[in-house]
Motif scaffolding. Structure first.
Motif, PDB file in Angstrom:
ATOM      1  N   SER A 105      40.870  53.801  43.126  1.00 28.69           N
ATOM      2  CA  SER A 105      40.973  52.667  44.044  1.00 28.69           C
ATOM      3  C   SER A 105      42.100  51.754  43.604  1.00 28.69           C
ATOM      4  O   SER A 105      42.424  51.672  42.404  1.00 28.69           O
ATOM      5  N   PHE A 106      42.706  51.070  44.558  1.00 28.92           N
ATOM      6  CA  PHE A 106      43.792  50.128  44.314  1.00 28.92           C
ATOM      7  C   PHE A 106      43.416  48.783  44.913  1.00 28.92           C
ATOM      8  O   PHE A 106      42.941  48.714  46.055  1.00 28.92           O
ATOM      9  N   VAL A 166      42.829  44.213  43.696  1.00 32.52           N
ATOM     10  CA  VAL A 166      42.890  43.150  42.704  1.00 32.52           C
ATOM     11  C   VAL A 166      41.983  43.515  41.539  1.00 32.52           C
ATOM     12  O   VAL A 166      40.833  43.930  41.751  1.00 32.52           O
ATOM     13  N   PRO A 167      42.469  43.413  40.288  1.00 29.44           N
ATOM     14  CA  PRO A 167      41.597  43.727  39.138  1.00 29.44           C
ATOM     15  C   PRO A 167      40.329  42.882  39.160  1.00 29.44           C
ATOM     16  O   PRO A 167      40.387  41.661  39.319  1.00 29.44           O
ATOM     17  N   PHE A 168      39.187  43.538  39.029  1.00 33.80           N
ATOM     18  CA  PHE A 168      37.871  42.894  39.060  1.00 33.80           C
ATOM     19  C   PHE A 168      37.644  42.157  40.383  1.00 33.80           C
ATOM     20  O   PHE A 168      36.883  41.196  40.461  1.00 33.80           O
ATOM     21  N   GLY A 169      38.337  42.602  41.433  1.00 37.07           N
ATOM     22  CA  GLY A 169      38.214  41.953  42.738  1.00 37.07           C
ATOM     23  C   GLY A 169      38.092  42.972  43.853  1.00 37.07           C
ATOM     24  O   GLY A 169      37.671  44.119  43.634  1.00 37.07           O
ATOM     25  N   GLU A 213      38.914  45.759  46.760  1.00 35.07           N
ATOM     26  CA  GLU A 213      39.723  46.970  46.797  1.00 35.07           C
ATOM     27  C   GLU A 213      40.430  47.067  48.147  1.00 35.07           C
ATOM     28  O   GLU A 213      39.843  46.795  49.195  1.00 35.07           O
ATOM     29  N   SER A 256      41.269  53.200  48.548  1.00 37.16           N
ATOM     30  CA  SER A 256      40.492  54.049  47.629  1.00 37.16           C
ATOM     31  C   SER A 256      40.397  55.446  48.214  1.00 37.16           C
ATOM     32  O   SER A 256      40.629  55.665  49.415  1.00 37.16           O
TER      33      SER A 256
END
Length: 339
Positions: free
Chosen positions: A153-154, A156-159, A161, A164
């Motif tokens: 998945s692409f 925001v980190p920890f946010g 998606e 995917s």
């Protein structure tokens, strides 16, 4: 009372003895007549040529008389369409992987030479990691990435998606080959580029900085063009090595030249003729790359009259490298004195 005698009685002055010696010294300089001089003979050279000629004759006899080569089969498959499709895949892999390797290598090399210690350490770790693992292992790892990450998945980190998908559908054999070859090549190109950049005189950078140029502009306009003379020859060798390394992708079922040849002789059991076809095509492609490399090297070595690279035609026709002219040597000497 004793009478003192003069110590100079019966002696000559220092100048007189030297003059007499010079007058009576025989002349040791003799004229050398070179009109009848004979060239130096090299019997070992002729012996080596004779040995090589005998070995070449034996090799030619072996290639012609051994029926196991099946040259008719080689000729029938050499221009086959399926072989051409495998060659196209090999060339595509080489071009894409080298583009990734060159761009990534320049970025990693600049990062390693950065004053930022964290960035320099990260780039150094990248080079250490990818140069320490064999390319074949990297290819197999990327091909089996789904066992580690079933889903990619692409976002925001920890946010949230944004995109995917399943790893098996995203990491195709072609993409796995590009990642394995390109990322590995970037590590080697980083060291080549860094060596070329370090080969440029530091005074060039200081002079450009004194003119008010920024670091990025100095790198782009001053350092990198001069470093190309040191970067191009090993880069050409890396391109040739990359084209040969594409044969490793056959282990992940990518239809390159070698995999295509293997799929044919697994059905027809004509192993040797099909392998000869692959060898001949690899020789053709690498020879074309060598010709291009020789022209590019001579282009970037225009200002170096003493170490001008040997041209391809000189290599092909066994001609010696032309010696620089007196004007060229004088110009090169003046350039070095100016530096």
């Amino acid at each position: 009372m004793a009478t003192a005698h003069s110590p100079t009685t019966g002696t000559t002055g220092p100048g007189t003895a030297g003059e007499n010696t010079e007058k009576h010294r025989p002349s040791t300089v003799t004229s050398v007549d070179v009109a009848g001089a004979a060239p130096v003979r090299h019997p070992l050279r002729w012996l080596s040529v004779l040995v090589l000629a005998v070995l070449a004759a034996q090799l030619g006899h072996f290639l012609v008389t051994n029926t196991n080569f099946e040259w008719s089969t080689v000729g029938s498959y050499f221009g086959a369409q399926v072989i051409g499709e495998g060659i196209a895949t090999t060339i595509e892999l080489t071009v894409v992987a080298m583009l990734i390797g060159i761009v990534g290598g320049v970025l990693v090399a600049v990062g390693r030479m950065s004053e930022n210690r964290v960035l320099s350490a990260v780039c150094g770790a990248y080079v250490w990691f990818f140069r320490g693992i064999p390319v074949l292992v990297q290819l197999v790892f990327w091909y089996n990435l789904s066992a580690l990450l079933p889903r990619i998945s692409f976002g925001v980190p920890f946010g949230p998606e944004f995109l995917s998908g399943q790893t098996n559908s995203l990491i195709t054999p072609l993409l796995a080959a590009i990642l394995g070859l390109g990322l590995n090549e970037a590590a080697y190109m980083a060291e080549i580029v860094r060596g070329g950049l370090l080969g440029v005189d530091q005074g060039q950078t200081e002079a450009a900085a004194a003119l008010g140029m920024g670091r990025a502009r100095i790198l782009r306009r001053v350092v990198l063009p001069q470093a190309m003379r040191f970067i191009v020859p090993p880069t050409g060798s890396q391109v040739i090595n990359m084209m040969k390394a594409t044969s490793l992708v056959s282990v992940i079922a990518l239809a390159d030249l070698l995999y295509t040849v293997q799929s044919i002789y697994n059905r027809t059991f004509e192993t040797i003729p099909l392998l000869i076809v692959a060898c001949l095509w690899y020789l053709v492609m690498t020879s074309v790359l060598y010709v291009g490399q020789s022209f590019i090297e001579r282009y970037y070595a225009r200002g170096a009259t003493r170490n001008t690279p040997q041209s391809f035609w000189d290599f092909a026709f066994f001609r010696r490298r032309a010696a620089p002219s007196p004007a060229g040597r004088e110009q090169s000497t003046q350039q070095e004195e100016t530096r």
